[in-house]
Design an enzyme around this catalytic site. Structure first.
Site, PDB file in Angstrom:
ATOM      1  N   VAL A 125      -2.937  45.058 -13.784  1.00 57.42           N
ATOM      2  CA  VAL A 125      -2.681  46.410 -14.314  1.00 57.42           C
ATOM      3  C   VAL A 125      -3.931  46.952 -15.015  1.00 57.42           C
ATOM      4  O   VAL A 125      -4.390  48.068 -14.733  1.00 57.42           O
ATOM      5  CB  VAL A 125      -1.481  46.400 -15.296  1.00 57.42           C
ATOM      6  CG1 VAL A 125      -1.349  47.749 -15.989  1.00 57.42           C
ATOM      7  CG2 VAL A 125      -0.192  46.065 -14.564  1.00 57.42           C
ATOM      8  N   GLU A 161       1.895  45.665  -6.502  1.00 58.63           N
ATOM      9  CA  GLU A 161       0.798  44.793  -6.094  1.00 58.63           C
ATOM     10  C   GLU A 161       0.539  45.001  -4.610  1.00 58.63           C
ATOM     11  O   GLU A 161       1.473  45.115  -3.827  1.00 58.63           O
ATOM     12  CB  GLU A 161       1.157  43.328  -6.363  1.00 58.63           C
ATOM     13  CG  GLU A 161       1.141  43.003  -7.824  1.00 58.63           C
ATOM     14  CD  GLU A 161       1.360  41.519  -8.091  1.00 58.63           C
ATOM     15  OE1 GLU A 161       0.866  40.684  -7.325  1.00 58.63           O
ATOM     16  OE2 GLU A 161       2.042  41.223  -9.079  1.00 58.63           O
ATOM     17  N   CYS A 173       7.300  41.158 -11.987  1.00 67.25           N
ATOM     18  CA  CYS A 173       7.907  42.313 -12.668  1.00 67.25           C
ATOM     19  C   CYS A 173       9.435  42.340 -12.610  1.00 67.25           C
ATOM     20  O   CYS A 173      10.097  42.308 -13.643  1.00 67.25           O
ATOM     21  CB  CYS A 173       7.337  43.593 -12.090  1.00 67.25           C
ATOM     22  SG  CYS A 173       5.544  43.582 -12.099  1.00 67.25           S
TER      23      CYS A 173
HETATM   24  C1  UGA Z   1       7.235  46.443  -8.803  1.00 62.81           C
HETATM   25  C2  UGA Z   1       7.553  47.945  -8.731  1.00 62.81           C
HETATM   26  O1  UGA Z   1       7.831  48.318  -7.378  1.00 62.81           O
HETATM   27  C3  UGA Z   1       6.398  48.784  -9.277  1.00 62.81           C
HETATM   28  O2  UGA Z   1       6.757  50.158  -9.278  1.00 62.81           O
HETATM   29  C4  UGA Z   1       6.108  48.332 -10.730  1.00 62.81           C
HETATM   30  O3  UGA Z   1       5.015  49.027 -11.277  1.00 62.81           O
HETATM   31  C5  UGA Z   1       5.778  46.847 -10.721  1.00 62.81           C
HETATM   32  O4  UGA Z   1       6.901  46.119 -10.160  1.00 62.81           O
HETATM   33  C6  UGA Z   1       5.527  46.443 -12.149  1.00 62.81           C
HETATM   34  O5  UGA Z   1       6.457  46.503 -12.960  1.00 62.81           O
HETATM   35  O6  UGA Z   1       4.367  46.187 -12.504  1.00 62.81           O
HETATM   36  P1  UGA Z   1       5.801  44.739  -7.314  1.00 62.81           P
HETATM   37  O7  UGA Z   1       6.401  43.669  -8.168  1.00 62.81           O
HETATM   38  O8  UGA Z   1       4.344  44.740  -7.043  1.00 62.81           O
HETATM   39  O9  UGA Z   1       6.131  46.194  -7.937  1.00 62.81           O
HETATM   40  O10 UGA Z   1       6.497  44.617  -5.905  1.00 62.81           O
HETATM   41  P2  UGA Z   1       7.475  45.461  -4.973  1.00 62.81           P
HETATM   42  O11 UGA Z   1       6.730  45.983  -3.843  1.00 62.81           O
HETATM   43  O12 UGA Z   1       8.273  46.412  -5.766  1.00 62.81           O
HETATM   44  O13 UGA Z   1       8.416  44.287  -4.443  1.00 62.81           O
HETATM   45  C7  UGA Z   1       9.174  43.473  -5.322  1.00 62.81           C
HETATM   46  C8  UGA Z   1       9.968  42.435  -4.568  1.00 62.81           C
HETATM   47  O14 UGA Z   1      11.081  43.051  -3.923  1.00 62.81           O
HETATM   48  C9  UGA Z   1       9.225  41.675  -3.470  1.00 62.81           C
HETATM   49  O15 UGA Z   1       9.562  40.316  -3.564  1.00 62.81           O
HETATM   50  C10 UGA Z   1       9.749  42.259  -2.178  1.00 62.81           C
HETATM   51  O16 UGA Z   1       9.719  41.347  -1.113  1.00 62.81           O
HETATM   52  C11 UGA Z   1      11.177  42.600  -2.579  1.00 62.81           C
HETATM   53  N1  UGA Z   1      11.780  43.685  -1.767  1.00 62.81           N
HETATM   54  C12 UGA Z   1      11.282  44.943  -1.844  1.00 62.81           C
HETATM   55  C13 UGA Z   1      12.888  43.413  -0.969  1.00 62.81           C
HETATM   56  O17 UGA Z   1      13.382  42.264  -0.905  1.00 62.81           O
HETATM   57  N2  UGA Z   1      13.467  44.436  -0.264  1.00 62.81           N
HETATM   58  C14 UGA Z   1      12.974  45.705  -0.312  1.00 62.81           C
HETATM   59  O18 UGA Z   1      13.556  46.581   0.359  1.00 62.81           O
HETATM   60  C15 UGA Z   1      11.859  45.957  -1.120  1.00 62.81           C
END
Ligand code: UGA
Length: 459
Positions: A11, A160, A269
């Site tokens: 971040v 990320e 997160c």
């Molecule tokens: C998440 C949020 O999306 C960001 O907006 C936020 O800023 C960040 O946390 C944070 O608090 O710093 P991130 O953890 O990088 O971002 O990842 P995401 O892309 O949101 O995915 C999170 C998890 O959900 C992953 O394991 C992904 O595989 C899973 N996921 C995502 C699913 O299983 N299904 C989906 O449809 C989407």
């Protein structure tokens, strides 16, 4: 503007580089000297798409610099951003604010005028008051009682892997302030986004800004767990979860994003923020409304544990040898990152390594996964390291496998050639934990299991 950012994790570093790119003078502070040295040379300390180029360019053009000496730089800052870690304290979900408070103490010790501090880290409502308390107790001891601290909240919404893109083209910017000067400074800083790109800016008080961050992450986690709560039902009644998500997502009130069924969410997160929100609500309110948050967590556990149960049932049905060779493809919690924190793949390996021979492969996250698995050594269920092999090539990983399990939908895996893989294996079972591959094509070569879809048996 002159910006100081404390903490150069993903971040802090992304924020610093992006503020520099839009014309600010940025100094990033970190107490890890080797990290600072590496960043001074323009070499990223994390894997993040586009960061390498952005960092080098801004270091070279002298818009961003790095130091371990906070005292040298805080006095000249218009705004001091805090972007240090706010991990969970443990099982309870309570947030550990020790890094935030220790940085606040450092600012109080070194600053010689009022401090305009902005919390970028995800931190619960009430953190600003704790920071003010800490600041005032330190300056009192130092006889600098005339100084003041103004604390604002400007949460990040960076994903990320796409963090630079998310920063430069955000859906919204949230600015939470309780004093006019902080609001002026922050609106000046973000003016370029508001005026040039029409990004909506939500101005609010500090508490609401902090809650917007937790609520957004918990809601997105809720969408994932909601869709995952339907997967076993879909398997059973012959419905297809991808079509269900598509049909639901076309309703503008719902939206298609974050409705991809799979083995659940991980990362630094969602798990931490859902747990923290649950802890804070139950601590602060009499009317406990945390059931929905517990439900999100419960379904997220079941999402990855389903894989363990499926392998156990394949063993008990003698569809594979008693101690099968299992290949895990993908260790990162999602593609395009080397982060394995709360990665479902790491949990799956931990449990399966006690009953299977595991070979695993991830092009980027393997080292981190090895470290994460070793950290689980003292947990109730710990990995059996004798049964885990880390492979440098996909083909080595799948050779002689009875079962291949896809845990992270890296592009490399999305274009695997089913006939090539199956010809290297001993068995022919493929479990796709992310519905990343074409079911019809895979079913021609494998006994192919995916999430929330009727099982098609191999011809
Ligand atoms: C998440 C949020 O999306 C960001 O907006 C936020 O800023 C960040 O946390 C944070 O608090 O710093 P991130 O953890 O990088 O971002 O990842 P995401 O892309 O949101 O995915 C999170 C998890 O959900 C992953 O394991 C992904 O595989 C899973 N996921 C995502 C699913 O299983 N299904 C989906 O449809 C989407």
């Amino acid at each position: 503007m002159k910006i100081v950012i404390i903490g150069t994790g993903y971040v802090g570093l992304v924020t610093g580089v992006c503020f520099a790119a839009v014309g600010n003078e940025v100094v990033c502070v970190d107490n890890n000297i080797s990290k600072v040295k590496q960043l001074q040379e323009g070499i990223p300390t994390i894997y993040e798409r586009g960061l390498d180029h952005f960092l080098k360019k801004n270091v070279f053009e002298k818009r961003i610099s790095f130091t371990e000496n906070l005292g040298e730089v805080v006095d000249s800052a218009d705004l001091i951003f805090i972007a240090v870690g706010t991990p969970s304290k443990g099982e309870s979900g309570e947030t550990d604010l020790s890094y935030v408070l220790s940085v606040t103490e450092d600012i109080a010790r070194t600053i010689n005028h009022d401090a305009y501090v902005v919390i970028k880290s995800t931190a619960p409502v009430g953190t600003a008051d704790k920071m003010k308390e800490k600041f005032h107790s330190v300056i009192k001891d130092l006889g600098k009682e005339d100084l003041n601290i103004f604390v604002s909240s400007n949460p990040e919404f960076l994903k990320e892997g796409t963090a630079i893109e998310d920063f430069m083209h955000p859906d919204r910017i949230v600015i939470g302030t309780d004093d006019a000067e902080s609001k002026n400074r922050l609106s000046e800083l973000y003016k370029i986004f508001e005026e040039d790109s029409g990004v909506p800016v939500v101005y609010t008080d500090v508490a609401s800004a902090q809650l917007i961050k937790y609520a957004s992450n918990a809601f997105n986690a809720c969408k994932i767990s909601f869709i995952n709560s339907l997967t076993r039902y879909c398997d059973t009644v012959g419905a297809d979860i991808s079509d269900v998500a598509k049909g639901m997502g076309l309703d503008k009130r719902i939206g298609r994003a974050f409705l991809n069924a799979g083995i659940g969410y991980g990362g630094s997160c969602f798990p931490k923020d859902v747990a923290s929100l649950k802890y804070e609500i139950s601590k602060k309110t009499k009317n406990d409304t945390t059931g929905i948050l517990s439900g999100i967590e419960d379904i997220n556990y079941k999402a990855w544990h389903w894989i363990v149960e499926l392998v156990e049932s394949l063993i008990s049905q003698n569809k594979v040898p008693a101690k099968p060779n299992v290949t895990i493809l993908g260790l990162a919690f999602k593609p395009d990152t080397d982060d394995v924190r709360y990665s479902p793949a790491v949990n799956i390996i931990t449990e399966l390594s006690n009953i299977c021979n595991i070979k695993t492969y991830d092009q980027i996250a393997m080292k981190n996964a090895e470290i994460a698995l070793h950290k689980k050594e003292d947990e109730e269920i710990s990995p059996n390291f004798d049964n885990i092999t880390y492979c440098n090539y996909l083909n080595d990983a799948v050779t002689d496998a009875d079962i291949v399990i896809l845990c992270t939908e890296w592009d490399e895996f999305k274009c695997i050639l089913a006939d090539d893989i199956v010809s290297l294996m001993r068995g022919d079972i493929f479990i796709d934990g992310r519905n990343a591959l074409d079911q019809k094509e895979m079913s021609m070569f494998f006994d192919y299991y995916c999430v929330g879809k009727p099982h098609i048996y191999k011809n």
